[in-house]
Design a protein around this motif. Sequence first.
Motif, PDB file in Angstrom:
ATOM      1  N   ALA A 287       0.907  -1.304  -0.057  1.00 51.33           N
ATOM      2  CA  ALA A 287       0.657  -0.431   0.113  1.00 51.33           C
ATOM      3  C   ALA A 287       0.931   0.789  -0.464  1.00 51.33           C
ATOM      4  O   ALA A 287       0.651   2.458  -0.789  1.00 51.33           O
ATOM      5  N   CYS A 288       1.403   1.236   0.728  1.00 58.16           N
ATOM      6  CA  CYS A 288       2.911   2.569   0.825  1.00 58.16           C
ATOM      7  C   CYS A 288       3.516   2.310  -0.642  1.00 58.16           C
ATOM      8  O   CYS A 288       3.684   3.463  -1.050  1.00 58.16           O
TER       9      CYS A 288
ATOM     10  N   PHE B 244       0.241  -4.833  -9.299  1.00 56.30           N
ATOM     11  CA  PHE B 244      -0.700  -2.357  -9.769  1.00 56.30           C
ATOM     12  C   PHE B 244       0.845  -1.831 -11.029  1.00 56.30           C
ATOM     13  O   PHE B 244       0.565  -0.983 -11.044  1.00 56.30           O
ATOM     14  N   ASP B 245       1.886  -2.046 -10.325  1.00 56.04           N
ATOM     15  CA  ASP B 245       2.887  -2.205 -11.285  1.00 56.04           C
ATOM     16  C   ASP B 245       2.561  -2.378 -12.956  1.00 56.04           C
ATOM     17  O   ASP B 245       3.166  -1.055 -13.725  1.00 56.04           O
TER      18      ASP B 245
ATOM     19  N   GLY C 113      -7.391   1.574  -6.288  1.00 50.35           N
ATOM     20  CA  GLY C 113      -8.922   0.681  -5.983  1.00 50.35           C
ATOM     21  C   GLY C 113      -8.614  -0.711  -6.010  1.00 50.35           C
ATOM     22  O   GLY C 113      -8.740  -1.168  -5.520  1.00 50.35           O
ATOM     23  N   SER C 114      -7.176  -1.122  -7.042  1.00 50.69           N
ATOM     24  CA  SER C 114      -7.371  -3.030  -7.126  1.00 50.69           C
ATOM     25  C   SER C 114      -6.459  -3.229  -5.992  1.00 50.69           C
ATOM     26  O   SER C 114      -6.388  -4.959  -5.591  1.00 50.69           O
ATOM     27  N   LEU C 115      -6.214  -2.628  -5.286  1.00 45.67           N
ATOM     28  CA  LEU C 115      -4.715  -3.179  -4.130  1.00 45.67           C
ATOM     29  C   LEU C 115      -6.007  -3.547  -3.137  1.00 45.67           C
ATOM     30  O   LEU C 115      -5.672  -4.067  -2.120  1.00 45.67           O
ATOM     31  N   ILE C 116      -6.925  -2.567  -2.714  1.00 45.32           N
ATOM     32  CA  ILE C 116      -7.352  -2.690  -1.856  1.00 45.32           C
ATOM     33  C   ILE C 116      -8.296  -3.835  -2.215  1.00 45.32           C
ATOM     34  O   ILE C 116      -8.806  -4.686  -1.122  1.00 45.32           O
TER      35      ILE C 116
END
Length: 462
Positions: free
Chosen positions: A73-74, A234-235, A257-260
């Motif tokens: 997340a960071c 996300f990369d 959004g995708s990470l959550i």
Amino acid sequence: MLDIFRKMPIERILSEKKEGPQLKRVYGAFELIMLGIGVIVGSGIFVITGVAAADYAGPALTISFIIAGFACACAALCYAELASMIPASGSSYTFCYVGLGEVFGWFVGWCLILEYIVAMSAIATGWSAYITNLLTVIGVDLPSVLTAGPFEGGLINLPAILIVSIIAGLLLLGARESAAVNNLLVVVKIAVIVLFIVLGMKHVDVRNFTPFMPYGWDGVFAGAAIVFFAYLGFDAIANAAEEVKNPAKDMPRAIVGSLIVVTVLYIVVTLVLTGMLPYLAYKEVAAPVAYALAQVGINWGSALVSVGAVTGLTSGVLVTMYSSSRMIYAISRDGLLPIKFSKISVKAGTPVTAIFVVWIIGCLLSGFLPIGIIAELVNMGTIAAFIMVSITVIVLRKSHPELERSFKVPLVPVIPAVAIVICSFLAIQLASVTWIAFACWVTLGLTVYFVYGKSHSLLGRA
């Protein structure tokens, strides 16, 4: 010697007028989110969860996912800021080229080539396990000599090579066509995961959660380092920048959004999976979700999950192959790799030579290496990229404070520093063989740079 630290001017990227065929801008926010979910959900849930639970963290793999998710997340926030201000193919490679210098950009790009191609091969290996399981359920038994590499008692993993080849053909058709296929695959995948959760919750035995942390905190942290592999999606979103209609706004939304979404899915699925069977039951199991349902007697559910997993892992192969070809394209376009790798198809608008190279390497890796080795090799590339991107955010805040940022990381430099510390800590948890393999890859990469890339750099000739 100082020319290895030359930086790509942001103005050159934003204002550069390119000649000849170009990548086509076909992605919106929805397609980007589906792109991220397509690769993030699949490699982690359908392949790595079983191995990580059995060998590293046990039921506490849930905590491993939380730790890895927090670190990601960071890092994801850092990616979101840089993607909004530098909308170009190459993701981490381009960011670091701009902020830190050419040799650092090359280092990250070289790591990402490893990350994407090896991740693609790992997912293809998992795809092979699920398709083999599915065929067995319907009465078709493939000979083991054709479904496992030489390190696993077979000759060649033919199904893995087959899916890599099919996806390469799809990507050659164009980004629009591959995006449409990916959207469909992701919808099926999410439906299957929800089905597994509903079916599996009825068979959760709380006694399987004891011992909850069989390998202690060392195991939890080692598990976090392994499942870090599951968050590289996300990369891939950032790497699609030149094919996005409105990159400044859509990429930050898609990355966060995708990470959550996937972090929530990982936590729930891991709890259900380790609650259904003792964690050691998943040792050396490459298809843990279907295996769990079969072991509790839900054979139809196992078959259905296998169908969903096959479609889901297909999207994972698609996105990682897509990202690796775009990475090679971006590096080649800057002259650090042979310029022919950046050749674009006039009709399809795709980097044909780069896709071909990725296809060849992917077939070799997925056809002959076992999943355990493949999964561990990819993590150092991911972690290295996250660390360098986090540093780049801090540097660019100092060197280019005037640049427009449609998304900003809060609490800079605290958030990037947290990402750097956690990622570095997770890197320490990886096995020594992973570090040795990574050191060999970096040495090879630096050799390629100093022998070829440094003297052929287009920035150096400008």
